[in-house]
Scaffold this active site. Structure first.
Site, short mmCIF file in Angstrom:
data_model
loop_
_atom_site.label_atom_id
_atom_site.label_comp_id
_atom_site.label_asym_id
_atom_site.label_seq_id
_atom_site.Cartn_x
_atom_site.Cartn_y
_atom_site.Cartn_z
N SER A 6 -1.98 -0.86 -4.62
CA SER A 6 -0.72 -1.40 -4.14
C SER A 6 0.43 -0.50 -4.04
O SER A 6 1.33 -0.96 -3.43
CB SER A 6 -0.51 -2.78 -4.98
OG SER A 6 -1.54 -3.98 -4.41
N LYS A 25 2.04 -0.47 -1.09
CA LYS A 25 2.93 -1.32 -0.31
C LYS A 25 4.44 -0.94 -0.40
O LYS A 25 5.41 -1.19 0.26
CB LYS A 25 3.10 -2.52 -1.12
CG LYS A 25 1.78 -2.99 -0.81
CD LYS A 25 1.82 -4.68 -1.74
CE LYS A 25 0.26 -5.65 -1.57
NZ LYS A 25 -0.82 -4.86 -2.24
N SER A 62 3.50 -8.49 -4.47
CA SER A 62 2.31 -7.78 -3.94
C SER A 62 1.33 -8.24 -3.06
O SER A 62 0.06 -8.27 -3.14
CB SER A 62 1.59 -7.07 -5.11
OG SER A 62 0.85 -6.01 -4.93
#
Length: 393
Positions: free
Chosen positions: A65, A68, A131
């Site tokens: 993640s 992101k 997230s």
């Protein structure tokens, strides 16, 4: 032909005291960096870009993640440029819903519903704070039409930022074969978020977010550490990636960006990241050895209305040092171009080399600090004759 002048030295430590008012701290012994249990890691001073600690910083690793951060960078840039607004309504397609995209099941989600409309600003929070993989896809499709087209934007931005060892395959970070980055590239991206998109970066410091009655908490546990001064940025975890964390903290005028990738647990990524930040703040400092328009030299100007031009630096220049070492800074400067009118403020005529205990640590342009207009034809003729004799003898 102009011949470079020999290096000329001044003590930056003295300049720092006289101009910046910096005090010289007592010498501090800098111990070896801490041992960090991660596949790769790096600690960078935000303001100067200096790497303080690193290990496998250029090894390609799965970002999970941390991806992101790039999705957020693209979105934040589009908002900043006025191409979209946080108030824009985004229709949630089937690719962005847990209930119609089985690949999202079991992953981190904002829990948006297919065929509903969600403000772009809310999806932004869903990406950064909780997230949400579903929020990433919704934003990608809204900005670029398809997620694959948005990924092309991500890779273009990565190239623009100098992230040479990164390649993205999706907007959220679920494992994919050619989806990779490095600790150094993540530090570059984190620095860019803080520098280029301060409004976007503020979202990374929010500790929780509620959507559709469901409250979720930011997974970056360092935000709750009051002594550390952490205010961002992003966690990541998949089976391939392990547990990763990019963090940033500011203390006593110094901001650090720390990256740990591939630790064994949530607790480990927090502890290893904290180690790096504490080491940086304890044993290093960011100093401004000279202020803008500090004069390093006055040099002869040929063909100008003035005989001399002041040379120095125009911008505030910071450097990162072990604590207590500012008194040992020195600067050597050399001319690489002969000043000839017309001279414009900011024109470069040489280089300032900054050294610490004989080791080069930085260099900066040596530039004109004011304009010098071109003289009349008679004065230029006299200078031409003088310059001819100067070159001969």
């Amino acid at each position: 032909m102009f011949k470079n002048n020999p290096l000329r030295s001044i003590s930056i430590g003295l300049v720092a005291l006289a101009v910046s008012g910096l005090s010289v701290a007592a010498p501090v012994i800098t111990p070896d960096p801490p041992k960090v249990a991660a596949k790769g890691y790096i600690l960078v001073d935000y303001l100067t870009g200096r790497t303080l600690v690193s290990h496998n910083a250029d090894e390609r690793l799965a970002p999970a993640s941390l991806t992101k951060m790039m999705t957020s960078y693209v979105l934040g840039t589009e908002i900043k440029n006025g191409n979209v607004s946080p108030e824009d309504m985004v229709k949630i397609g089937p690719n962005a819903s847990l209930y119609t995209n089985k690949d999202l099941r079991g992953s981190s989600l904002m829990f948006v519903q297919v065929n509903t409309e969600v403000p772009l600003g809310e999806l932004n929070k869903g990406i950064v704070i909780v997230s949400g993989n579903d929020a990433c896809i919704a934003v990608a499709e809204h900005l670029a039409g398809t997620e694959s087209a948005f990924v092309d934007m991500m890779n273009a931005y990565a190239k623009h930022l100098g992230m040479e060892q990164s390649h993205f395959m999706n907007s959220h970070g679920l494992d994919a074969g050619e989806h990779y980055t490095t600790p150094r590239d993540m530090a570059t991206l984190g620095t860019a978020l803080i520098r280029d998109l301060p409004e976007e970066y503020k979202i990374y410091g929010e500790k929780s977010y509620t959507w559709d009655g469901r409250e979720q908490f930011n997974r970056n546990a360092l935000l709750w550490d009051k002594d550390l001064g952490a205010d961002g940025i992003k966690t990541g975890h998949t089976n391939d990636a392990g547990y990763s964390l990019v963090s940033s903290a500011e203390k006593d005028g110094m901001r650090l960006v720390a990256v740990v990738m591939g630790t064994e647990s949530t607790r480990s990524r927090n502890a290893e990241n904290r180690k790096l930040l504490q080491y940086g703040f304890r044993f290093f400092e960011t100093v401004v050895p000279y202020e803008p328009e500090t004069v390093f030299a006055e040099e002869r100007v040929w063909f100008g209305t003035k005989e001399q031009v002041q040379l120095g630096v125009l911008e505030t220049v910071a450097t990162t040092l072990p604590k207590g070492q500012v008194k040992n800074l020195k600067a050597d400067f050399e001319l690489t171009e002969r000043p000839e009118a017309p001279v414009k403020k900011g024109d470069r005529y040489g280089t300032v080399h900054v050294t610490l205990n004989g080791e080069d640590i930085a260099e900066y342009p040596l530039v004109a600090l004011h304009d010098v207009e071109e003289a009349g034809w008679f004065s230029r003729l006299i200078d031409q004759i003088l310059l001819l004799f100067n070159n001969l003898f």
